[in-house]
Design an enzyme around this catalytic site. Structure first.
Site, PDB file in Angstrom:
ATOM      1  N   ASP A 295      27.875  25.008  33.607  1.00 43.47           N
ATOM      2  CA  ASP A 295      26.845  25.189  34.627  1.00 43.47           C
ATOM      3  C   ASP A 295      26.978  26.171  35.884  1.00 43.47           C
ATOM      4  OD1 ASP A 295      25.366  23.324  33.363  1.00 43.47           O
ATOM      5  OD2 ASP A 295      26.041  21.614  34.494  1.00 43.47           O
TER       6      ASP A 295
ATOM      7  N   ARG B 285      14.509  22.541  41.128  1.00 42.79           N
ATOM      8  CA  ARG B 285      14.841  21.058  40.388  1.00 42.79           C
ATOM      9  C   ARG B 285      16.295  20.585  40.965  1.00 42.79           C
ATOM     10  NH1 ARG B 285      15.278  21.714  34.543  1.00 42.79           N
ATOM     11  NH2 ARG B 285      16.458  19.896  34.979  1.00 42.79           N
TER      12      ARG B 285
ATOM     13  N   ARG C  31      18.956  20.639  21.767  1.00 44.63           N
ATOM     14  CA  ARG C  31      19.472  19.729  22.574  1.00 44.63           C
ATOM     15  C   ARG C  31      19.472  18.392  21.944  1.00 44.63           C
ATOM     16  NH1 ARG C  31      19.016  20.918  28.955  1.00 44.63           N
ATOM     17  NH2 ARG C  31      20.780  19.152  29.051  1.00 44.63           N
ATOM     18  N   PRO C  32      20.348  18.321  20.888  1.00 52.98           N
ATOM     19  CA  PRO C  32      20.251  16.955  20.080  1.00 52.98           C
ATOM     20  C   PRO C  32      20.787  15.881  20.830  1.00 52.98           C
ATOM     21  CG  PRO C  32      21.765  18.276  19.274  1.00 52.98           C
ATOM     22  CD  PRO C  32      21.561  19.129  20.200  1.00 52.98           C
ATOM     23  N   ILE C  33      20.120  14.251  20.529  1.00 55.90           N
ATOM     24  CA  ILE C  33      20.775  13.264  21.356  1.00 55.90           C
ATOM     25  C   ILE C  33      21.217  12.361  20.276  1.00 55.90           C
ATOM     26  CG2 ILE C  33      19.075  13.707  23.425  1.00 55.90           C
ATOM     27  CD1 ILE C  33      17.353  11.261  22.133  1.00 55.90           C
ATOM     28  N   ASP C  34      21.606  12.604  19.050  1.00 54.41           N
ATOM     29  CA  ASP C  34      22.131  11.967  17.866  1.00 54.41           C
ATOM     30  C   ASP C  34      23.159  11.134  18.403  1.00 54.41           C
ATOM     31  OD1 ASP C  34      23.107  14.836  18.186  1.00 54.41           O
ATOM     32  OD2 ASP C  34      24.970  13.927  16.738  1.00 54.41           O
ATOM     33  N   GLN C  35      24.128  11.533  19.413  1.00 53.17           N
ATOM     34  CA  GLN C  35      25.348  10.761  19.744  1.00 53.17           C
ATOM     35  C   GLN C  35      24.840   9.451  20.769  1.00 53.17           C
ATOM     36  OE1 GLN C  35      28.460  11.382  18.633  1.00 53.17           O
ATOM     37  NE2 GLN C  35      27.181  12.557  17.317  1.00 53.17           N
TER      38      GLN C  35
ATOM     39  N   LYS D  37      23.497  16.678  41.700  1.00 55.48           N
ATOM     40  CA  LYS D  37      22.444  16.315  40.951  1.00 55.48           C
ATOM     41  C   LYS D  37      22.643  15.482  39.944  1.00 55.48           C
ATOM     42  CE  LYS D  37      20.775  19.249  37.791  1.00 55.48           C
ATOM     43  NZ  LYS D  37      20.530  18.878  36.600  1.00 55.48           N
ATOM     44  N   ASN D  38      23.748  15.952  38.853  1.00 56.42           N
ATOM     45  CA  ASN D  38      24.041  15.199  37.967  1.00 56.42           C
ATOM     46  C   ASN D  38      24.706  13.814  37.916  1.00 56.42           C
ATOM     47  OD1 ASN D  38      22.645  17.207  36.416  1.00 56.42           O
ATOM     48  ND2 ASN D  38      24.686  18.411  35.684  1.00 56.42           N
TER      49      ASN D  38
ATOM     50  N   CYS E 269      16.151  21.943  30.881  1.00 60.53           N
ATOM     51  CA  CYS E 269      16.332  23.439  30.754  1.00 60.53           C
ATOM     52  C   CYS E 269      16.442  23.481  29.208  1.00 60.53           C
ATOM     53  CB  CYS E 269      17.766  23.806  31.566  1.00 60.53           C
ATOM     54  SG  CYS E 269      17.567  23.759  33.028  1.00 60.53           S
TER      55      CYS E 269
ATOM     56  N   ARG F 108      15.458  16.480  32.024  1.00 63.19           N
ATOM     57  CA  ARG F 108      16.421  15.849  30.900  1.00 63.19           C
ATOM     58  C   ARG F 108      16.634  14.539  31.259  1.00 63.19           C
ATOM     59  NH1 ARG F 108      16.932  17.391  25.925  1.00 63.19           N
ATOM     60  NH2 ARG F 108      18.554  16.625  25.083  1.00 63.19           N
TER      61      ARG F 108
HETATM   62  N1  EPU Z   1      25.120  17.339  21.789  1.00 63.73           N
HETATM   63  C1  EPU Z   1      24.886  16.981  20.505  1.00 63.73           C
HETATM   64  N2  EPU Z   1      24.592  15.658  20.504  1.00 63.73           N
HETATM   65  C2  EPU Z   1      24.347  14.700  21.267  1.00 63.73           C
HETATM   66  C3  EPU Z   1      24.544  15.333  22.667  1.00 63.73           C
HETATM   67  C4  EPU Z   1      25.013  16.462  22.909  1.00 63.73           C
HETATM   68  O1  EPU Z   1      25.054  17.712  19.542  1.00 63.73           O
HETATM   69  O2  EPU Z   1      23.812  13.420  21.101  1.00 63.73           O
HETATM   70  C5  EPU Z   1      25.783  18.578  22.080  1.00 63.73           C
HETATM   71  C6  EPU Z   1      25.021  19.451  22.981  1.00 63.73           C
HETATM   72  O3  EPU Z   1      24.039  20.206  22.242  1.00 63.73           O
HETATM   73  C7  EPU Z   1      25.692  20.153  23.536  1.00 63.73           C
HETATM   74  C8  EPU Z   1      27.203  19.501  23.804  1.00 63.73           C
HETATM   75  O4  EPU Z   1      26.936  18.481  22.847  1.00 63.73           O
HETATM   76  O5  EPU Z   1      26.066  21.272  22.714  1.00 63.73           O
HETATM   77  C9  EPU Z   1      27.338  18.980  25.260  1.00 63.73           C
HETATM   78  O6  EPU Z   1      26.058  18.376  25.915  1.00 63.73           O
HETATM   79  P1  EPU Z   1      25.906  17.092  26.771  1.00 63.73           P
HETATM   80  O7  EPU Z   1      25.447  15.898  26.168  1.00 63.73           O
HETATM   81  O8  EPU Z   1      27.213  17.104  27.610  1.00 63.73           O
HETATM   82  O9  EPU Z   1      25.055  17.933  27.671  1.00 63.73           O
HETATM   83  P2  EPU Z   1      23.927  17.131  28.673  1.00 63.73           P
HETATM   84  O10 EPU Z   1      24.334  15.494  28.933  1.00 63.73           O
HETATM   85  O11 EPU Z   1      22.624  17.166  27.895  1.00 63.73           O
HETATM   86  C10 EPU Z   1      24.796  17.855  31.092  1.00 63.73           C
HETATM   87  C11 EPU Z   1      24.055  18.220  32.215  1.00 63.73           C
HETATM   88  C12 EPU Z   1      24.166  19.591  32.172  1.00 63.73           C
HETATM   89  C13 EPU Z   1      25.267  20.120  31.574  1.00 63.73           C
HETATM   90  C14 EPU Z   1      26.189  19.658  30.673  1.00 63.73           C
HETATM   91  C15 EPU Z   1      27.606  20.210  30.005  1.00 63.73           C
HETATM   92  C16 EPU Z   1      22.992  16.325  33.181  1.00 63.73           C
HETATM   93  C17 EPU Z   1      21.487  15.811  33.823  1.00 63.73           C
HETATM   94  N3  EPU Z   1      23.006  17.610  32.519  1.00 63.73           N
HETATM   95  O12 EPU Z   1      23.990  17.973  29.926  1.00 63.73           O
HETATM   96  O13 EPU Z   1      23.695  20.283  33.324  1.00 63.73           O
HETATM   97  O14 EPU Z   1      25.098  21.849  31.399  1.00 63.73           O
HETATM   98  O15 EPU Z   1      26.074  18.405  30.910  1.00 63.73           O
HETATM   99  O16 EPU Z   1      28.198  19.968  31.299  1.00 63.73           O
HETATM  100  O17 EPU Z   1      24.021  15.979  33.642  1.00 63.73           O
HETATM  101  C18 EPU Z   1      22.574  21.585  34.727  1.00 63.73           C
HETATM  102  O18 EPU Z   1      22.814  20.786  35.582  1.00 63.73           O
HETATM  103  O19 EPU Z   1      22.101  22.927  35.036  1.00 63.73           O
HETATM  104  C19 EPU Z   1      22.781  21.034  33.270  1.00 63.73           C
HETATM  105  C20 EPU Z   1      22.225  21.619  32.493  1.00 63.73           C
END
Ligand code: EPU
Length: 428
Positions: free
Chosen positions: A306, A398, A122-126, A22-23, A117, A93
């Site tokens: 996960d 999903r 879940r910030p996206i600042d990065q 999925k991811n 989820c 997401r």
């Molecule tokens: N974070 C920030 N700022 C950002 C981005 C992330 O502070 O700009 C923080 C998040 O809040 C979190 C950490 O960094 O504490 C890691 O977040 P990451 O960005 O790695 O997560 P993601 O990309 O939103 C993906 C998977 C998730 C999985 C995480 C961690 C996808 C679509 N989703 O999420 O998968 O938990 O990586 O491995 O790839 C799932 O499949 O059930 C799922 C939730």
């Protein structure tokens, strides 16, 4: 409201085929926006998130052709808009990967804040920092939309403040056709990052170092169509392995890359499961009471967040006290209340959970709080005494292809019932 009805207590036995990841696919489908030609993607999991990503591509004007259940062809040359509709973006997401892809291809993107989820903020600042480093202008959020524009993206050095899968993907997508070289430091190393890099490279990109924490992206002028097969889903495999262990069963998960599962197999072995590894298969069996252990979730190659809810079910049944430390998400224990309804003894304090093992879970009506929490409820129900009903199964669907059919093939007594179909429940 559809639900799963599960009669527990049957050890799972036999083989299960693992679907595409999925991811990985939710990053690779948006990446097809970058191609000047047809992309044929194989081993696609048949899950709701894929349907949403394909709907988004179609809404942009791409030609999307389903060849069969697991193969799709996408021609992005016909894209006419760079705006992703709200109603589709909120369903997943990964809809935010269209920002990187549209920005990389057209120099502009207008994408709503994504759904997905809930594990706390879940910030996206990065992600946004990465786009800015490449020279894009990211507007202040208006009406829930993220708008980014650039005349010509320029390669740059981006240091991620924390390891982020999403930011690593989005920056790769934006940078692949930028002018010059981009270096992502403190990059995520998950198998799906490597899969995305391999996919982009098969389209003509020049990305090196994926799978390490420094990824170098040498910008190229154009990307072309390609044929690509998605890697197997590490977390789906881990979920079936955990289900085998929870039920004292003997299951071979097929079509996997054992290396991707190392952190999971190590924990299952520590708990007393027997594991046999083959080239593309892993056999998992367990008997007797499991041993307690501590688990800390971390970015790859650490134990994956996960798999945290699924492993919590096993620890709920293990002898002794275990501690789970959630090292990635702020709030990923919301499922614990549901598991407690089934008798689990778990205390949560912030990012820590203390699990006191009990000999047997008992059936109860429960809800899937999110995708992996839902998978954990399924495992708990398979192990529990009695008939468990799980609601909110749309979360589970999903991300897990044909979960009911796959479990039935392993001997589970599980049915998917709809509200107006109560007869089936009696069949259990
Ligand atoms: N974070 C920030 N700022 C950002 C981005 C992330 O502070 O700009 C923080 C998040 O809040 C979190 C950490 O960094 O504490 C890691 O977040 P990451 O960005 O790695 O997560 P993601 O990309 O939103 C993906 C998977 C998730 C999985 C995480 C961690 C996808 C679509 N989703 O999420 O998968 O938990 O990586 O491995 O790839 C799932 O499949 O059930 C799922 C939730």
């Amino acid at each position: 409201m559809d639900k799963y009805v599960i009669r527990g207590g049957h050890p799972l036995t036999g083989t299960v085929d693992i679907s595409g990841a999925k991811n990985a696919v939710v990053a690779i489908l948006p990446a097809t926006v970058l191609a000047n030609g047809v992309c044929r993607i194989e081993n696609i999991p048949n899950i709701a998130d894929v349907a949403t990503a394909l709907e988004i591509l179609a809404s942009l004007g791409a030609m999307v052709r389903r060849i069969d259940r697991h193969t799709v062809e996408i021609d992005s040359r016909t894209i006419v808009t760079q705006t992703v509709p709200h109603d589709l973006a909120k369903k997943m997401r990964a809809s935010y990967y269209f920002i990187g892809a549209l920005l990389g291809r057209f120099g502009k993107a207008s994408v709503p804040m994504p759904g997905g989820c809930y594990f706390g903020v879940r910030p996206i600042d990065q992600h946004l920092k990465g786009f800015s480093c490449l020279g894009a202008k990211v507007m202040p959020m208006k009406n829930g939309m993220i708008d980014a524009q650039a005349d010509q993206l320029q390669g740059s050095s981006v240091y991620l403040d924390m390891v982020s899968v999403g930011a690593t993907v989005n920056i790769m997508l934006a940078a692949v056709c930028a002018e010059g070289t981009t270096v992502i430091e403190n990059a995520a190393k998950e198998p799906h990052i490597v899969d995305l890099a391999n996919f982009l490279n098969s389209m003509g990109a020049d990305i090196r170092g994926a799978g390490t924490d420094v990824i170098k992206i040498y910008g190229v002028e154009r990307l072309y169509g390609t044929t690509y097969s998605i890697i197997p889903d590490q977390i789906e495999a881990g979920t079936y392995m955990a289900a085998a262990v929870a039920t004292g069963g003997d299951v071979t998960v097929c079509n996997v890359i054992p290396k991707h599962l190392e952190s999971i197999t190590a924990k299952l072995q520590e708990m007393g499961a027997e594991i046999e590894e083959f080239d593309e298969e892993i056999r998992v069996s367990a008997s007797g009471r499991l041993s307690h252990c501590n688990v800390k979730t971390m970015p790859h190659p650490g134990f994956p967040t996960d798999m945290q809810p699924q492993i919590a079910v096993l620890l709920s049944l293990a002898e002794g006290t275990s501690i789970i430390n959630e090292g990635v998400w702020e709030n990923r224990f919301r499922y614990v209340d549901e598991l407690r309804r089934m008798g689990a003894d778990i205390q949560v304090d912030g990012k820590l959970a203390v699990v006191q093992g009990i000999p047997q879970l008992t059936a109860a009506p429960v809800k899937a709080m999110d995708l992996r929490a839902g998978a954990a409820m399924v495992i708990a129900a398979l192990a529990a005494k009695g008939v468990t009903e799980i609601e909110e199964i749309q979360y589970i669907e999903r991300g897990y292809e044909d979960i009911v059919e796959k479990l039935q093939k392993l001997g589970a007594v599980i049915e998917r019932v709809t509200e107006d179909d109560p007869g089936l429940q009696q069949a259990l």
